[in-house]
Design an enzyme around this catalytic site. Structure first.
Site, PDB file in Angstrom:
ATOM      1  N   GLU A  96      52.712  24.287  29.437  1.00 44.37           N
ATOM      2  CA  GLU A  96      52.712  25.652  29.039  1.00 44.37           C
ATOM      3  C   GLU A  96      53.741  25.609  27.954  1.00 44.37           C
ATOM      4  O   GLU A  96      54.876  25.417  27.999  1.00 44.37           O
ATOM      5  CB  GLU A  96      52.979  26.509  29.778  1.00 44.37           C
ATOM      6  CG  GLU A  96      52.771  28.063  29.419  1.00 44.37           C
ATOM      7  CD  GLU A  96      52.937  29.170  30.346  1.00 44.37           C
ATOM      8  OE1 GLU A  96      52.747  28.920  31.495  1.00 44.37           O
ATOM      9  OE2 GLU A  96      53.287  30.348  30.182  1.00 44.37           O
ATOM     10  N   LYS A 276      55.293  34.644  38.537  1.00 38.72           N
ATOM     11  CA  LYS A 276      54.751  33.555  38.082  1.00 38.72           C
ATOM     12  C   LYS A 276      55.664  33.037  36.960  1.00 38.72           C
ATOM     13  O   LYS A 276      55.904  31.937  36.568  1.00 38.72           O
ATOM     14  CB  LYS A 276      53.494  33.959  37.465  1.00 38.72           C
ATOM     15  CG  LYS A 276      52.705  32.683  37.134  1.00 38.72           C
ATOM     16  CD  LYS A 276      52.768  32.427  35.491  1.00 38.72           C
ATOM     17  CE  LYS A 276      52.103  31.293  34.900  1.00 38.72           C
ATOM     18  NZ  LYS A 276      52.389  30.856  33.680  1.00 38.72           N
ATOM     19  N   ASP A 292      57.748  18.537  46.053  1.00 43.70           N
ATOM     20  CA  ASP A 292      56.625  19.339  46.536  1.00 43.70           C
ATOM     21  C   ASP A 292      56.510  20.648  45.992  1.00 43.70           C
ATOM     22  O   ASP A 292      56.889  21.556  46.691  1.00 43.70           O
ATOM     23  CB  ASP A 292      56.425  19.165  47.777  1.00 43.70           C
ATOM     24  CG  ASP A 292      55.236  19.854  48.559  1.00 43.70           C
ATOM     25  OD1 ASP A 292      54.470  20.495  47.791  1.00 43.70           O
ATOM     26  OD2 ASP A 292      54.728  19.360  49.708  1.00 43.70           O
ATOM     27  N   HIS A 390      56.320  33.845  22.723  1.00 49.49           N
ATOM     28  CA  HIS A 390      55.720  32.916  23.580  1.00 49.49           C
ATOM     29  C   HIS A 390      54.454  32.662  22.822  1.00 49.49           C
ATOM     30  O   HIS A 390      54.132  31.399  22.598  1.00 49.49           O
ATOM     31  CB  HIS A 390      55.876  33.641  24.768  1.00 49.49           C
ATOM     32  CG  HIS A 390      54.941  33.051  25.724  1.00 49.49           C
ATOM     33  ND1 HIS A 390      55.478  32.466  26.946  1.00 49.49           N
ATOM     34  CD2 HIS A 390      53.395  32.934  25.866  1.00 49.49           C
ATOM     35  CE1 HIS A 390      54.600  32.099  27.810  1.00 49.49           C
ATOM     36  NE2 HIS A 390      53.170  32.178  27.401  1.00 49.49           N
TER      37      HIS A 390
END
Ligand code: MEV
Length: 407
Positions: A96, A276, A292, A390
């Site tokens: 991203e 998030k 992980d 962003h």
């Protein structure tokens, strides 16, 4: 609103069967060829799968079953991180746009006020053993009486871990009345390992012993990813003047960030998006270091909902008249030895860039990445809005590199 459910998958018939007995035994090249045929891939597209980059073909085949190639993601460095008085360059793997720019920018703001401080608890992982009691028994008394013996037997198989100061350190249990099920929790200090394999092995070993002590049948024996004894915390304090932007004074931004935080405290839709953003930073370093990220994600979100409502993972408050305080706390199970961290050359390089941290040190660093990422998002959302910074970066990057047309 009534939701209309439809089945879209399966509407276009494909010209092959997914029933491929022995697929896993085929040489990797052959599996690639089969997948390429199924997807009608061009030579260029097939070659993109066979570009093994930092993991060799052999390693690819070792990591997973049914491998057909590799899938590359960018690895970047977030700069400016000052953590507990030490300088860190943070390797981040993420697709991203703007995640690294945002993390670096937030870390630059935070370092002006002294940087991040971070602490962690010992790397205690917990395993669960599910026992179906066949008849009522004094399990409390029995387990209490055999506690030391259970710990010693479990540790007998983990000499190397015990020699390094780790091993099984505690036991507790709970009875789930409606299910008539006893759950034994085994707490293990996994040292610098993430610990999943260690804990699962210990659970299976201890189950055999529990079978001898209690009239029961053994059910699941597996770690929990809500490893809330292995927590990490990061804190930052930022003077108002370091937050100001052309449109808002720093003190106004503090108020707006605190209000954004309160919004997330009262609304799971916002809390999910907020978290998030935190995971943008956390996952990127977790992936870069070969850890992980699904385990970390599961633990983080379970922790966010631990009190019955889904909450933001970080807390933001106004300190005194003109300072913003942020604090992020979550369970974070990451290792710096064994598994992919050892085998993946890029993960090994990332750990070296971080100065070969211990597992606890790595967790603390990762937590700062999450807090910084949250700060960057909240500051942008509370001032000029996310689209200007962003998303404009995102648009520019995508326009510069339009997707390669299918040939
Ligand atoms: C985008 O990847 C992350 C944000 O949506 C996080 C947030 O809203 O706090 C910007």
């Amino acid at each position: 609103m009534k939701h209309r459910w439809t089945a879209r998958a399966g509407q276009r018939r494909r010209q092959f069967s997914s029933r491929l007995p022995g697929f896993y035994q085929l040489p990797l090249r052959e599996r690639t060829r089969i997948a390429a045929c199924a997807g009608e891939l061009s030579t260029t597209e097939t070659q993109s799968l066979e570009n093994y980059g930092s993991i060799a073909r052999e390693l690819t085949d070792t990591f997973i079953e049914n491998a057909i190639g590799t899938y590359s993601l960018p690895l970047g460095i977030a700069t400016n991180f000052l953590i507990n008085g030490c300088e860190y360059l943070l390797p981040m793997v993420v697709e991203e746009t703007s995640v690294l720019a945002a993390a670096s920018h937030a870390a630059k703001i935070v370092r002006r006020g002294g940087g991040f401080s971070s602490q962690s608890t010992e790397p205690i992982m917990t395993g669960q053993i599910q026992l179906f009691l066949k008849e009522s028994c004094a399990f409390d008394a029995i387990l209490t009486a055999h506690r030391e013996q259970l710990l010693a037997t479990a540790n007998a198989g983990q000499e190397r871990l015990v020699a390094r100061g780790g091993g099984v350190c505690d036991l507790d249990w709970k009875y789930i009345q409606p299910l008539a099920v006893l759950i034994v929790h085994v707490h293990v200090n996994s040292g610098n390992a993430m610990g999943a394999n260690i804990v699962n092995t210990i659970c299976e070993r201890m189950s055999a012993q529990l079978l001898e002590l209690l009239p029961c049948e053994v059910g699941l024996q597996i770690l929990t990813n809500l490893n809330d004894r292995r927590r990490v915390r990061a804190v930052c304090e930022i003077p108002a003047e370091d937050l100001s932007c052309p449109r808002f004074r720093g003190s106004a931004i503090i108020d707006r960030i605190v209000r954004a935080h309160q919004f997330a405290c009262h609304d799971p839709y916002r809390a999910a998006t907020n978290n998030k953003g935190i995971m943008n930073g956390i996952d990127a370093v977790v992936i870069a270091t070969g850890n992980d990220w699904r385990a970390v994600e599961a633990g983080a979100h379970a922790y966010a909902g631990r009190n019955g409502s889904y909450q933001p993972l970080a807390q933001w408050s106004k300190l005194g008249r003109d300072c913003l305080r942020g604090e992020l706390e979550l369970p974070l199970a990451v290792g710096t030895v064994g598994g992919v961290t050892k085998l993946h050359p890029a993960a090994r390089a990332a750990l070296k860039i971080l100065g070969k941290p211990t597992a606890q040190e790595l967790a603390e660093i990762i937590c700062c990445a999450g807090l910084g990422q949250n700060l960057a998002a909240l500051r942008a959302l509370s001032s000029e809005g996310i689209q200007r910074g962003h998303m404009s970066l995102h648009r520019n990057n995508l326009h510069q590199h339009r997707a390669v047309p299918h040939s």
